[in-house]
Design a protein around this motif. Structure first.
Motif, PDB file in Angstrom:
ATOM      1  N   GLY A 110       0.794  -1.214   0.000  1.00 35.57           N
ATOM      2  CA  GLY A 110       0.000   0.000   0.000  1.00 35.57           C
ATOM      3  C   GLY A 110       0.827   1.265   0.000  1.00 35.57           C
ATOM      4  O   GLY A 110       0.372   2.316  -0.470  1.00 35.57           O
ATOM      5  N   THR A 111       2.049   1.189   0.527  1.00 34.54           N
ATOM      6  CA  THR A 111       2.908   2.375   0.627  1.00 34.54           C
ATOM      7  C   THR A 111       4.221   2.183  -0.129  1.00 34.54           C
ATOM      8  O   THR A 111       5.166   2.941   0.076  1.00 34.54           O
ATOM      9  CB  THR A 111       3.215   2.681   2.102  1.00 34.54           C
ATOM     10  OG1 THR A 111       3.798   1.519   2.725  1.00 34.54           O
ATOM     11  CG2 THR A 111       1.945   3.058   2.855  1.00 34.54           C
ATOM     12  N   LEU A 112       4.273   1.195  -0.998  1.00 36.06           N
ATOM     13  CA  LEU A 112       5.513   0.853  -1.698  1.00 36.06           C
ATOM     14  C   LEU A 112       5.994   2.006  -2.580  1.00 36.06           C
ATOM     15  O   LEU A 112       5.216   2.613  -3.308  1.00 36.06           O
ATOM     16  CB  LEU A 112       5.290  -0.402  -2.552  1.00 36.06           C
ATOM     17  CG  LEU A 112       6.509  -0.978  -3.282  1.00 36.06           C
ATOM     18  CD1 LEU A 112       7.547  -1.487  -2.289  1.00 36.06           C
ATOM     19  CD2 LEU A 112       6.071  -2.111  -4.218  1.00 36.06           C
ATOM     20  N   THR A 113       7.287   2.292  -2.513  1.00 39.97           N
ATOM     21  CA  THR A 113       7.927   3.268  -3.391  1.00 39.97           C
ATOM     22  C   THR A 113       9.114   2.588  -4.070  1.00 39.97           C
ATOM     23  O   THR A 113       9.492   1.461  -3.726  1.00 39.97           O
ATOM     24  CB  THR A 113       8.416   4.496  -2.613  1.00 39.97           C
ATOM     25  OG1 THR A 113       9.341   4.072  -1.596  1.00 39.97           O
ATOM     26  CG2 THR A 113       7.252   5.232  -1.963  1.00 39.97           C
ATOM     27  N   GLU A 114       9.726   3.286  -5.000  1.00 40.37           N
ATOM     28  CA  GLU A 114      10.795   2.665  -5.793  1.00 40.37           C
ATOM     29  C   GLU A 114      11.948   2.123  -4.950  1.00 40.37           C
ATOM     30  O   GLU A 114      12.458   1.029  -5.247  1.00 40.37           O
ATOM     31  CB  GLU A 114      11.304   3.653  -6.843  1.00 40.37           C
ATOM     32  CG  GLU A 114      12.237   3.009  -7.850  1.00 40.37           C
ATOM     33  CD  GLU A 114      12.529   3.892  -9.054  1.00 40.37           C
ATOM     34  OE1 GLU A 114      13.359   3.488  -9.890  1.00 40.37           O
ATOM     35  OE2 GLU A 114      11.927   4.982  -9.166  1.00 40.37           O
ATOM     36  N   PRO A 115      12.397   2.819  -3.893  1.00 42.59           N
ATOM     37  CA  PRO A 115      13.474   2.248  -3.074  1.00 42.59           C
ATOM     38  C   PRO A 115      13.111   0.919  -2.413  1.00 42.59           C
ATOM     39  O   PRO A 115      13.999   0.182  -1.977  1.00 42.59           O
ATOM     40  CB  PRO A 115      13.744   3.336  -2.028  1.00 42.59           C
ATOM     41  CG  PRO A 115      13.287   4.602  -2.670  1.00 42.59           C
ATOM     42  CD  PRO A 115      12.093   4.205  -3.481  1.00 42.59           C
TER      43      PRO A 115
END
Length: 678
Positions: free
Chosen positions: A58-63
């Motif tokens: 739900g909060t995944l970002t590229e890093p």
């Protein structure tokens, strides 16, 4: 510039992860294969972007993505040594990484790289796990999906599971995904949009199947004696039991608690089948890694006498620890990690709710959310079949997996006050607010208590989410209000370990102008208020059995006689002696009581801003705006005392370095010789 493939992957991941029907917090993973330019050769290279270990969709970002060379990942098939040595393949993933940075590849990486589809989702929806944990899950999957979704028998996550899924996907080109026995679902497609659609089709189709074919009472008849208490009574009973439970659950290491008393929990605990189902434990690895293999279940009705319940909880806890130790001994091998702790992570209280425990509030809350997922899974499985989770041996293999141990070792070192719960009075502004902010920054869960509830909540929101800080109303001069504030703290975090008596006011008048009302108000808020707060703190801390800290924000005026200050200075002397008296009385319980004696804190102080500053400035014959500088110049260090300096002293006393110090008063006054302690 972000690769478009990555942008699509993050968009799909966030959309899936935002709906709890699709997957639990930090559960599952998604991936996308595509091309990028190799910075060394300048040539296109085929890559796999996959959610790394420990992230949340739900909060995944590229890093949070691991990036691997797809050709190298798939080449591992040729060197795979077999299921007995498949753990070695996780280390091999590191040799497939592309570029620098990114997250550590998870155990599910093989599933994503070996399935011959550009986009793969692996999720843990309650509806999918219900089919996966049904005794006849394979047949139910066929009935529910036909040949559009294949069944994969239970296998521990790893390289072999990736091979199994890839083989079934290749043998069934019409399939859009799979139900993984005992575990969850996987979906695949050639485009990101279609992959997300396939995942949702599997989830929603399973939901519809369970709704259409499931019986209405999967948990059996309701037990009248276990019906939920009315909300007010329920919360009062929970507040009475939580300190004891937190102390029991912290036998091996300190824990923070979280109460869940939603209908889904209360209805489950009012059913005839809840003892049987709870004993079977959870099934999905993501679930039992956080909830342990099974919960501790109280077998008394919510109307039972409190003394009987507390005694029974102690007995059940002792039995739970013995049972968990036996579970460990049954399955541990010479190379197994040491037992991590035998206390329950989930405690079920019929008629009251569920208490979940963790190293911090978020961990405790998420553990409770996972058990709610497990209840939903049990309901679905029991409605169409019989709930049949993976067996105990498999649970142990995952719980005490060397790879799980390595994952735990990668976690950051806890902050000094991690797992401690602090309550600070008068914390909506000034010194109290600075103390609350500092304690939270050092890892504590903080209860901001203030006479003004709205300001307390505003200050708490400024510190962080409800996992970090909550605001409560507290008129410290009223015993019932103090008890209510502590009940709110206990309901929020499971207990209290650190209390700061900071609430106060100041009346600056000569003796002949000081009224009886002035005297009573000053003493009601500070002398009586500190007594009431400390008494309630001691009740909670003694029940927990974990020791604790009580800190009084006294004043240099407790030992220094200044003019026109009879009511304030007298009450500060009262507080100072309370420190000594309580240190002597509470030491046997491991509760340390210390005080801090600041000089006048002008900047940021609610007391000084409320008129006290003007009156003290008049006494000393200086402009009010120069009062802080005046105070500083009369000290040995010539430095003004600010709220954060007092907060520093609170942390110094409670942060773990002064473990053998009690009954002490720490001057924070830049050196006022007349206030030296003798």
């Amino acid at each position: 510039m972000t690769n478009p493939v990555v942008s699509e992957l993050l968009q799909r991941s966030n959309a899936l992860g935002a709906d709890p029907r699709n997957t639990n917090y930090a559960g599952g993973n998604t991936s996308a294969a595509g091309t990028d330019t190799d910075p060394v050769t300048g040539q296109p290279v085929e890559l796999l972007w996959v959610k790394g270990s420990g992230g949340d969709l739900g909060t995944l970002t590229e890093p949070g993505l691991a990036v691997l060379r797809l050709d190298r990942l798939r080449a591992l098939v040729d060197v795979y040594p077999g299921v007995d040595r498949e753990d070695e393949m996780v280390a091999a993933f590191d040799f497939c990484l592309h570029g620098r940075g990114g997250a550590a590849p998870s155990i599910d990486t093989a599933m994503h790289g070996l399935v011959r589809a550009a986009h793969v989702d692996h999720l843990h929806p309650d509806s999918g796990i219900a089919l996966a944990t049904a005794a006849d899950g394979e047949e139910l999957t066929r009935r529910c999906f036909g040949d559009r979704v294949v069944w994969v028998p239970w296998r521990r996550p790893g390289f072999q599971l990736g091979l199994d899924i890839a083989a079934l996907a290749e043998a069934n080109p019409q399939a859009i995904g799979a139900v993984l026995g005992g575990h969850g679902i996987t979906a695949w497609a050639d485009t990101s949009e279609q992959c997300g659609a396939n995942s949702l089709e599997i989830i929603r189709t399973a939901e519809a199947f369970l709704a259409e074919h499931g019986r209405p009472d999967p948990f059996g008849a309701r037990l009248p004696e276990f019906e939920p208490l009315p909300e007010t009574e329920r919360r009062a009973r929970a507040a009475a039991l939580l300190p004891l439970l937190r102390g029991l659950a912290s036998t091996d290491k300190p824990q923070v608690g979280h109460l869940t008393d939603t209908d889904v929990v209360l209805d489950f605990l009012a059913s005839a089948e809840h003892p049987r189902l709870a004993a079977l434990g959870t099934s999905c690895p993501d679930h039992f890694l956080r909830t342990k293999v099974r919960p501790m279940v109280l077998d008394l009705p919510p109307t039972a006498p409190l003394e009987q319940v507390t005694e029974r909880l102690r007995e059940l806890h002792e039995a739970y620890r013995a049972d968990y130790a036996a579970y460990y001994e049954r399955h541990a091998e010479p190379g197994s990690p040491a037992m991590r702790g035998a206390d329950p992570a989930i405690v079920l209280l019929p008629g009251v709710g569920m208490v979940s425990f963790g190293a911090n509030k978020q961990t405790a809350r998420v553990a409770g959310e996972f058990y709610v997922n497990a209840i939903n899974v049990m309901r679905g499985a029991e409605s169409v079949s019989t709930y049949a989770p993976i067996d105990e041996v498999e649970k142990f293999r995952i719980e005490y997996w060397s790879l799980e141990e390595a994952k735990l070792a990668r976690m950051p070192k806890p902050k000094p006050l991690a797992s401690r719960v602090a309550l600070v009075t008068g914390a909506a502004s000034g010194i109290g607010k600075a103390i609350a902010e500092r304690l939270a920054a050092e890892g504590a869960c903080v209860v901001v208590a203030d006479l003004d509830l709205a300001k307390a909540q505003e200050a708490a929101a400024g510190i962080g989410s409800a996992d970090v800080a909550v605001g409560v109303a507290a008129d410290v001069s009223d015993a019932a209000a103090v008890a209510a504030a502590f009940a709110d703290a206990v309901l929020a975090f499971g207990g209290v370990d650190l209390v700061v008596n900071n609430a106060g006011l100041s009346i600056s008048k000569p003796l002949l102008e000081t009224t009886e009302r002035d005297w009573d108000l000053q003493h009601d808020v500070m002398a009586k208020g500190s007594f009431l707060v400390s008494r309630e703190a001691a009740r909670v801390m003694i029940e927990q059995g974990l020791g604790g800290d009580v800190v009084y924000i006294s004043s240099k005026n407790s030992v220094f006689a200044g003019p026109n200050n009879i009511a304030y200075s007298a009450v500060k002397a009262d507080q100072a002696h309370q420190v000594r008296l309580l240190a002597a009385e509470l030491g046997e319980h491991g509760i340390r009581v210390n005080g801090i004696n600041p000089d006048g804190v002008v900047r940021g102080s609610g007391i000084f801003a409320g008129g006290w500053g003007a009156k003290r400035a008049a006494v000393y014959g200086v402009p009010e705006e120069e009062l802080g500088a005046y105070y500083a110049q009369r000290t040995l260090l010539k430095r003004e005392v600010l709220p954060e300096h007092v907060a520093d002293a609170v942390f110094a006393l409670t942060g773990g370095e002064l473990t053998r110090t009690t009954g002490l008063h720490v001057p924070v006054d830049s050196g006022v010789a007349a206030a030296f302690l003798r």
